[in-house]
Design an enzyme around this catalytic site. Structure first.
Site, PDB file in Angstrom:
ATOM      1  N   ARG A   1     -11.085   5.927  -0.021  1.00 13.69           N
ATOM      2  CA  ARG A   1     -11.193   6.755   1.173  1.00 13.69           C
ATOM      3  C   ARG A   1     -12.587   7.367   1.230  1.00 13.69           C
ATOM      4  O   ARG A   1     -13.158   7.733   0.200  1.00 13.69           O
ATOM      5  CB  ARG A   1     -10.138   7.872   1.192  1.00 13.69           C
ATOM      6  CG  ARG A   1      -8.731   7.398   1.517  1.00 13.69           C
ATOM      7  CD  ARG A   1      -8.624   6.905   2.954  1.00 13.69           C
ATOM      8  NE  ARG A   1      -7.268   6.542   3.340  1.00 13.69           N
ATOM      9  CZ  ARG A   1      -6.759   5.329   3.281  1.00 13.69           C
ATOM     10  NH1 ARG A   1      -7.505   4.330   2.802  1.00 13.69           N
ATOM     11  NH2 ARG A   1      -5.524   5.089   3.685  1.00 13.69           N
TER      12      ARG A   1
ATOM     13  N   GLU B   1     -14.581   8.369   9.767  1.00 15.25           N
ATOM     14  CA  GLU B   1     -14.514   7.131  10.543  1.00 15.25           C
ATOM     15  C   GLU B   1     -13.541   7.290  11.716  1.00 15.25           C
ATOM     16  O   GLU B   1     -12.594   8.088  11.644  1.00 15.25           O
ATOM     17  CB  GLU B   1     -14.075   5.965   9.638  1.00 15.25           C
ATOM     18  CG  GLU B   1     -12.696   6.122   9.033  1.00 15.25           C
ATOM     19  CD  GLU B   1     -12.341   5.017   8.038  1.00 15.25           C
ATOM     20  OE1 GLU B   1     -11.316   4.361   8.255  1.00 15.25           O
ATOM     21  OE2 GLU B   1     -13.086   4.826   7.046  1.00 15.25           O
TER      22      GLU B   1
ATOM     23  N   HIS C   1     -13.483  -0.708   7.563  1.00 19.25           N
ATOM     24  CA  HIS C   1     -12.135  -0.446   7.021  1.00 19.25           C
ATOM     25  C   HIS C   1     -11.226  -1.659   7.246  1.00 19.25           C
ATOM     26  O   HIS C   1     -10.148  -1.553   7.833  1.00 19.25           O
ATOM     27  CB  HIS C   1     -11.528   0.811   7.649  1.00 19.25           C
ATOM     28  CG  HIS C   1     -10.479   1.443   6.779  1.00 19.25           C
ATOM     29  ND1 HIS C   1     -10.177   2.785   6.838  1.00 19.25           N
ATOM     30  CD2 HIS C   1      -9.652   0.929   5.826  1.00 19.25           C
ATOM     31  CE1 HIS C   1      -9.220   3.073   5.979  1.00 19.25           C
ATOM     32  NE2 HIS C   1      -8.891   1.952   5.352  1.00 19.25           N
TER      33      HIS C   1
END
Length: 313
Positions: A232, A261, A279
């Site tokens: 993360r 993000e 991601h």
């Protein structure tokens, strides 16, 4: 029996929406803050919510849904779901451990290889007509020390790939040593970074891991060290990382996750020693459908009065 409505708060591709619908649920998409707030206000009878770790679900939102019974996080992360508030209400919370672990581990190794070998930069240089300029020496991967921050299921799969495929010595840091694990345990992120040639972050998000990789850990990693993050974005002190990359105090970084993000800080966009992917580590076709299949299984178990398969511990 009529399909049970499922309020979906995070973006989902059509394949996963179709799989959820085929499982006996009626998807109601409300993606983005405005749509989310409107849907929660308009659908107070909602019994089931689908979200993810980044999107989360707050105590106030739960309070606005008096009939809410279950919150499913698609994927393993659940850091922004107020689990304590859900438990206080008797709301079941599930997530998706294992559904995308192999895909994430594969992507982690791709980032590691691309970073050390300079593959994106070499590709861009050749396409600019700079064949000779792209032929500078790059570090090998084989034999490099890999420090894994977060030796959970994904971390173990990364370790297996790195050790078996590239003869990389492995060490790790968790809050406590993992029982039965032969890899050396380091007492802190900074200690692990000082040992490692490559620091691989596979830790979950949340308050317990926020900025675990701080300026001191980056300093310990050093000017020949590399950072890869498929955990993360919040695990890394992002301004400290940007400064370390800009000043050459670490050799480079590859990120599949960014704090805040999908917004990427402008300061990151011109760093030649930084690779970013959006991601996508867990987004193989196989993993994507597996996440939806597990959500359906958890929902069906819950509404049949049976224990869910993967409750948040």
């Amino acid at each position: 029996m009529a399909p049970i409505p499922l309020l979906i708060l995070n973006p989902l591709d059509p394949e996963r929406v179709a799989r959820i619908a085929a499982g006996g649920f009626a998807p109601q998409l409300a993606v983005g803050p405005a749509a989310r707030a409107a849907a929660i206000a308009a659908l107070p009878q909602t019994r089931a919510v689908l979200t993810n770790g980044a999107t989360g679900f707050t105590a106030a939102e739960m309070a606005a849904l008096p009939r809410l019974e279950i919150i499913c996080a698609i994927g393993v992360g659940h850091e922004n779901i107020d689990v304590a508030a859900a438990r206080a209400r008797g709301i079941t919370v599930t997530h998706g451990p294992g559904t995308n672990a192999a895909s994430v581990a594969d992507h982690a190794m791709a980032l590691l290889l691309g970073l050390l070998r300079g593959i994106p930069q070499a590709d861009a240089a050749v396409k600019r007509g700079e064949w000779m300029g792209a032929r500078g020496p790059r570090p090998s991967v084989s034999g490099k020390r890999l420090g894994i921050l977060g030796l959970g299921e994904i971390g173990l799969l990364i370790a297996q790939r790195a050790e078996a495929g590239f003869a990389m010595p492995i060490a790790y840091h968790n809050r406590r040593p993992r029982e039965g694990c032969a890899y050396p345990w380091m007492a802190s992120a900074a200690e692990l970074a000082a040992w490692a040639d490559v620091l691989m972050i596979a830790a979950p998000g949340g308050a317990a891991t926020r900025h675990l990789v701080d300026a001191a850990a980056l300093e310990a990693l050093g000017p020949a060290g590399f950072l890869v993050n498929i955990g993360r974005g919040s695990v890394v002190d992002q301004p400290a990382l940007i400064q370390a990359l800009r000043e050459g105090r670490i050799a480079g970084a590859a990120l599949d996750v960014v704090d805040g993000e999908p917004v990427v800080p402008a300061e990151m966009l011109d760093l030649p020693n930084l690779i970013i992917t959006p991601h996508i580590a867990g987004r193989s076709p196989e993993a994507v459908l597996a996440t939806a299949t597990l959500v359906v299984a958890n929902l069906r178990a819950h509404f049949a009065g049976q224990p869910v398969l993967t409750p948040v511990a």
